[in-house]
Scaffold this active site. Structure first.
Site, short mmCIF file in Angstrom:
data_model
loop_
_atom_site.label_atom_id
_atom_site.label_comp_id
_atom_site.label_asym_id
_atom_site.label_seq_id
_atom_site.Cartn_x
_atom_site.Cartn_y
_atom_site.Cartn_z
N TYR A 153 -8.12 -42.08 52.67
CA TYR A 153 -7.89 -43.52 52.75
C TYR A 153 -8.99 -44.25 52.01
O TYR A 153 -10.14 -43.79 51.97
CB TYR A 153 -7.81 -43.95 54.24
N TYR A 163 -12.29 -49.34 60.55
CA TYR A 163 -11.99 -47.93 60.28
C TYR A 163 -13.11 -47.03 60.81
O TYR A 163 -12.95 -45.82 60.93
CB TYR A 163 -11.77 -47.72 58.78
#
Ligand code: NAI
Length: 273
Positions: A153, A163
């Site tokens: 990602y 995140y």
């Protein structure tokens, strides 16, 4: 809508990690790999197999399920040995589709991390990729011109605060892809790449705080919109096929153009009164 089949993986043998349920990217990869003529084994952590959903996929794809905690060298050794036995030869493709952060799960802020959790995040989400390739190399389990792919990602390069420690894990994952890609290229002519995928509505994805806003933002920023799980699966299939034999040590963005967009008109319009 069913996908066109090109027999791109006819005669190829694989191992697919990480199919948890129908939403999983790995689930779609397995379905597409089956349609393209591959034979493969499916694997996941023993705890993830308890739900039993994977058995439906296994039946559909005529695949056997081999439990393996991807952080355990013993489990990985057993996985590769058994897979070669079941499939009748060395392995042509491996999908690493594994991610988990106890810090994210328990809602620990990045600046108040629990370091035992952090180690687990790195072990499960990044080192497991190294362990997988090291095990395959030691067992001489990969065929020449084989292909290994892990999913990543863009938080590996840019900050997405929520995140959390998964960002650091993805940076390490991509680095391992490059470093091991060199080694497997030289010794086995095997290629190694990471695919950096758009945010996708899956169990792992929706664990990230504020994921709904996150996914809509990415969609409006991407000229083509977010890439879906099935499109990610199609990209993985091309990476396993002989059409991409010389692509290696890359982090490949599969994100509808997000990574090269500074701002989109749609997002600007939200700020223009
Ligand atoms: P998912 O939750 O369906 O898949 C994650 C898998 O990791 C599960 O099958 C889980 O059982 C497995 N796993 C966790 N710990 C494990 C262990 N110790 N050993 C073996 N397997 C273990 O979610 P998804 O989204 O399909 O995730 C697949 C990959 O795609 C992950 O690497 C994720 O970070 C990556 N990715 C996901 C995005 C998203 O927005 N969903 C975006 C970009 C990348």
């Amino acid at each position: 809508m069913s996908n066109p089949s090109f027999n791109l993986l006819k005669g190829k043998r694989g191992i697919i990690f990480g199919a948890l349920n129908e939403q999983s990217i790995a689930w779609k990869v397995a379905e597409r790999a089956h349609e393209e003529g591959a034979t493969f084994t499916l694997t996941n952590a023993p705890i993830a197999l308890r739900m039993g959903e994977i058995n439906n996929l296994a039946e559909k794809c005529n695949a056997q399920v081999i439990p393996a905690d991807a952080t355990s060298l013993e489990d990985l050794e057993n996985l590769f040995s058994q897979s070669m036995e079941i499939l009748g030869g060395k392995i042509d493709f491996v999908l690493h589709s594994i991610g988990m952060s106890p810090n994210v799960r328990k809602g620990k802020h990045y600046t108040d991390t629990n370091y035992d959790f952090f180690h687990k995040t790195l072990d499960i989400s990044a080192l497991s990729f190294h362990k997988t390739m090291q095990t395959a190399l030691k067992l001489d389990a990969l065929n020449e011109w084989g292909s290994v792919v892990a999913l990543s990602y863009i938080a590996a390069q840019r900050v997405f605060p929520d995140y959390n420690d998964m960002a650091d894990a993805k940076s390490l994952l991509e680095s391992i892809g490059r470093s091991f890609g060199y080694q497997l290229g030289v010794s086995k002519k095997v290629r190694v790449n990471t695919i950096s995928q758009s945010p996708t509505m899956t169990t792992a994805g929706s664990g990230v705080k504020g994921f709904d806003g996150f996914i809509s933002y990415a969609d409006e920023m991407s000229p083509l919109g977010n890439a879906g799980a099935i499109d990610c699966a199609n990209y993985c299939i091309t990476m396993f096929s002989d059409l991409t034999k010389y692509v290696t040590m890359q982090n490949l963005f599969h994100d509808g153009g997000f990574s090269n967009t500074g701002v989109s008109q749609k997002v600007i319009d939200r700020f223009n009164g």
